[in-house]
Design a protein around this motif. Structure first.
Motif, short mmCIF file in Angstrom:
data_model
loop_
_atom_site.label_atom_id
_atom_site.label_comp_id
_atom_site.label_asym_id
_atom_site.label_seq_id
_atom_site.Cartn_x
_atom_site.Cartn_y
_atom_site.Cartn_z
N ARG A 11 0.94 -1.24 -0.05
CA ARG A 11 0.13 0.08 -0.18
C ARG A 11 0.75 1.39 -0.06
NH1 ARG A 11 -2.81 -1.27 5.68
NH2 ARG A 11 -2.10 -3.32 5.06
N PRO A 12 0.15 2.47 -0.48
CA PRO A 12 1.07 3.47 -0.27
C PRO A 12 1.42 4.08 1.10
CG PRO A 12 -0.52 3.83 -2.03
CD PRO A 12 -0.78 2.51 -1.33
N GLN A 13 2.39 4.76 1.23
CA GLN A 13 2.64 5.09 2.86
C GLN A 13 3.41 6.29 2.56
OE1 GLN A 13 4.65 1.61 4.29
NE2 GLN A 13 2.92 1.80 6.04
N LEU A 14 3.14 7.39 3.45
CA LEU A 14 3.56 8.64 3.64
C LEU A 14 5.09 8.57 4.06
CD1 LEU A 14 2.97 11.63 3.61
CD2 LEU A 14 2.71 11.54 6.14
N ILE A 15 6.00 9.23 3.32
CA ILE A 15 7.24 9.29 3.69
C ILE A 15 7.80 10.77 4.01
CG2 ILE A 15 8.23 7.44 2.25
CD1 ILE A 15 9.17 9.28 0.24
#
Lengths: 112, 112
Positions: A43-47
């Motif tokens: 899943r996309p994750q905030l960096i």
């Protein structure tokens, strides 16, 4: 509504090199610009994210710069490692709707 | 990562069938979103909800509907599936428009 352009679509670098991904946006009232990382099959994750009251933000090897006058922002990754290989998405606040508009993504490949 | 769950994780269905994708979150957020991901097109917003009584169309809502059954549950329906709805679908949740969006693991939908 907001329009976000992201370049390049693919980026190949050698381990240890720097990588830069650039985005432009159209909504001059946008004040929030996050970056998400999506590893293969995940899943996309905030960096990292930046708000319009600052021009640059750093977190270890990752930095984001923002130029509100030119309506563009960039992600900088230094000393790249193979585990940085992923798809990176920029996004900009769609100020009229309190949602995000995402760029089309950049596939970063870091070769050992 | 278990804070946002999606069911099913994979689904193959036939053209014309009705299908529902479900999303649940335990983060206590009011805001929930449904996105569609296609290769080279990034994440596109289908529908979003800022509370149980507030549901809004995103940029690509045609052919989809949603239901917000509770603060924690947000379902996406395809009333009559068509092959070009084959994609990876993500649910997400956030506390405010300028804070991190937490994504579910995704549902891979194939319409034959």
């Amino acid at each position: 509504g907001e329009n976000v352009e992201q370049h390049p679509s693919t980026l190949s670098v050698q381990e240890g090199d720097s990588a830069v991904i650039k985005c432009t946006y159209s909504d001059s009232a946008s004040n929030y610009f996050p970056w998400y990382k999506q590893e293969l099959g995940k899943r996309p994750q905030l960096i990292i994210d930046i708000r319009s009251n600052v021009g640059e933000k750093k977190d270890q090897r990752i930095a984001v710069t923002l130029n509100k006058t030119a309506k563009h922002f960039s992600l900088h990754i230094t000393e790249t490692q193979p585990e940085d290989s992923a798809v990176y998405f920029c996004a900009a606040e769609n100020s009229g709707y309190s949602t995000l508009t995402f760029g089309k993504g950049t596939m970063l490949l870091v070769s050992p | 990562d278990a804070d946002v769950t999606q069911t099913p994780r994979n689904r193959i269905t036939k053209t014309g069938k009705r299908i529902m994708l479900e999303c649940s979150q335990t983060k206590g957020h009011d805001r929930m979103y449904w996105y569609r991901q296609d290769p080279g097109l990034g994440l596109r917003l289908i529908y979003y909800s800022f509370d149980v009584k507030d549901i809004n169309k995103g940029e690509i809502s045609d052919g989809y509907s949603v239901s917000r059954q509770a603060q924690a549950k947000f379902s996406l329906s395809l009333e009559s599936a068509i092959p070009n709805q084959t994609a990876l679908y993500f649910c997400a949740t956030s506390d405010s428009p300028r804070e991190e969006q937490y994504f579910g693991p995704g549902t891979r939908l194939t319409v034959t």
